[in-house]
Motif scaffolding. Sequence first.
Motif, mmCIF file in Angstrom:
data_model
loop_
_atom_site.group_PDB
_atom_site.id
_atom_site.type_symbol
_atom_site.label_atom_id
_atom_site.label_comp_id
_atom_site.label_asym_id
_atom_site.label_seq_id
_atom_site.Cartn_x
_atom_site.Cartn_y
_atom_site.Cartn_z
ATOM 1 N N GLN A 1 0.835 -1.205 0.000
ATOM 2 C CA GLN A 1 0.000 0.000 0.000
ATOM 3 C C GLN A 1 0.869 1.254 0.000
ATOM 4 O O GLN A 1 0.564 2.230 -0.677
ATOM 5 N N TYR B 1 -2.192 -5.117 -4.249
ATOM 6 C CA TYR B 1 -2.461 -5.985 -3.113
ATOM 7 C C TYR B 1 -3.929 -6.379 -3.184
ATOM 8 O O TYR B 1 -4.755 -5.688 -3.784
ATOM 9 N N ASP C 1 -7.448 -6.891 -1.439
ATOM 10 C CA ASP C 1 -8.163 -6.411 -0.253
ATOM 11 C C ASP C 1 -8.985 -7.549 0.355
ATOM 12 O O ASP C 1 -8.984 -8.673 -0.155
ATOM 13 N N GLN D 1 -6.202 -4.081 -5.538
ATOM 14 C CA GLN D 1 -6.154 -2.629 -5.367
ATOM 15 C C GLN D 1 -4.723 -2.168 -5.618
ATOM 16 O O GLN D 1 -3.786 -2.924 -5.467
#
Length: 108
Positions: free
Chosen positions: A93, A99, A101, A107
């Motif tokens: 992030q 990554y 979620d 995302q």
Amino acid sequence: MKLNKITTFVAGLLFSVAALALELDDAKNMGLIGEQPNGYLGLVSASSPEAAALVVDINAKRKARYQEIANKQNTQLVNIERIAGEKLIEKAQGSGEFYMDGSGQWQR
């Protein structure tokens, strides 16, 4: 106290994966692979056989290392995988990498 030791071992694991950083970073930067909550890499885009092979290779090494940590800490593998997943997603992030979620969506 035990959780702190696990976290320390997981942090060490993150640095030990750095040996593959160039290939791994390239694949992440290209948006081909990303981190998952289970502590393993996943394919964001299934169009690259090289990325798929990299995921298999790194995930096998991660699993072996996670198991070593679990054995040393006398805990279940799933606990180490979860902690590693949290740390790896936090890192992804912060760096703009992909990554997965909690709902299973990628995302960036």
